[in-house]
Design an enzyme around this catalytic site. Structure first.
Site, PDB file in Angstrom:
ATOM      1  NE  ARG A 111      -3.440  -0.023   2.878  1.00 17.76           N
ATOM      2  CZ  ARG A 111      -4.799   0.295   2.939  1.00 17.76           C
ATOM      3  NH1 ARG A 111      -5.398  -0.678   2.441  1.00 17.76           N
ATOM      4  NH2 ARG A 111      -5.238   1.521   3.322  1.00 17.76           N
ATOM      5  N   PRO A 117      -3.911  -2.331  -3.738  1.00 18.42           N
ATOM      6  CG  PRO A 117      -5.648  -3.144  -5.258  1.00 18.42           C
ATOM      7  CD  PRO A 117      -4.155  -2.783  -5.162  1.00 18.42           C
ATOM      8  CE  LYS A 118       0.050  -6.116  -1.776  1.00 22.79           C
ATOM      9  NZ  LYS A 118       1.309  -6.734  -1.823  1.00 22.79           N
ATOM     10  CE  LYS A 119     -10.867  -3.963   3.084  1.00 24.99           C
ATOM     11  NZ  LYS A 119     -12.172  -3.804   2.778  1.00 24.99           N
TER      12      LYS A 119
END
Length: 269
Positions: A111, A117-119
């Site tokens: 990020r 777009p990492k979660k």
């Protein structure tokens, strides 16, 4: 600690105990399960940011599970998410739409450096008898499953290499301390020094499930096109800014904006 020391040491939060190394980031035995499917073209149009363009006549999504057992600076982890074929100034590439990981270091690094777009999530990629199985859970809830016949038939290594070397595009978003936008950029990156160790195709299945905070089903599966299983070594190259949304009020304009310290030359899916 004086100001010069702060500048020398700072590359990741926290200052005195960085979350990740400075790189380069080399991945050994990185394993991909990629399911390509057709989806609703209007959904793609809604979700992909200009100036990227999607093919409305052939609206494809690549759902990926990636196992990374040996990642310099990031460790041993797995990720899963959606990548969308796009064009940018006539060049074909892929927009990374969503990613879910089970390791904090690459989540933070991805990020902060590139804008991936990492979660956090609970992805897995395993072999169950004669089937390679990808599964994503968000919390306890099942979000996605993919299955493919294990090493069912050979897949062209040069095509696999081209897939991994294609340019990737990211939307980097960093807020200011007052909550307003400080950075809003389109970033291009590439995978470098790619060495294909194996590539296969075969019969494939994919199911997506509705979840409020992991909305992968917003790009519904209308028709499965193909499945690919790849094992490779590669280096994740640093990126470059190819569009600055805050510097250009006309999103249609294909203006290359180079930040200070970012060279115009191309680098690194």
């Amino acid at each position: 600690m004086n100001i010069n020391d702060v500048k020398k040491r700072a590359h990741s939060i926290p200052l005195t105990s960085p979350t990740y190394s400075k790189g380069p980031y080399r991945f050994v035995d990185r394993e991909f399960l990629i399911v390509t499917y057709r989806t609703d073209p209007e959904k793609l149009r809604e979700l992909v940011p200009e100036p990227l363009e999607v093919d409305m006549e052939n609206p494809l999504v690549k759902y990926e599970f990636i196992r990374m057992p040996d990642s310099a600076g990031f460790g041993d982890y797995t990720e899963s998410g959606q990548v969308i074929p796009v064009t940018f100034r006539g060049r074909r590439g892929a927009y990374v739409h969503a990613m879910y990981l089970d390791d904090h270091a690459p989540t933070a690094g991805g990020r902060e450096i590139w804008g991936f777009p990492k979660k956090m999530g609970h992805p897995s990629l395993t072999v169950d008898s004669d089937t390679i199985v990808g599964e994503l859970r968000y919390g306890k809830m099942l979000v996605a499953t993919a299955t493919m016949g294990y090493k069912f038939e050979p897949f062209d290594a040069s095509a696999a290499k081209a897939t991994l070397e294609a340019p990737g595009f990211l939307l980097k978003i960093i807020p200011h301390v007052d909550g307003s936008l400080r950075i809003l950029e389109l970033v291009e990156y590439h995978c470098e020094d790619v060495q294909i160790k194996g590539a296969w195709s075969g019969p494939v299945g994919l199911e997506l499930f509705s979840h409020a905070l992991a909305p992968v089903k917003d790009l519904p599966v209308l028709d499965i096109v193909s499945g690919t299983h790849i094992i490779a070594d590669l280096t994740l190259g640093f990126g470059r800014v190819v569009h600055d949304y805050l510097a250009d009020s006309t999103p249609q304009a294909a203006v290359h904006v180079a930040r200070e310290g970012v060279e115009e030359a191309s680098v690194l899916a």
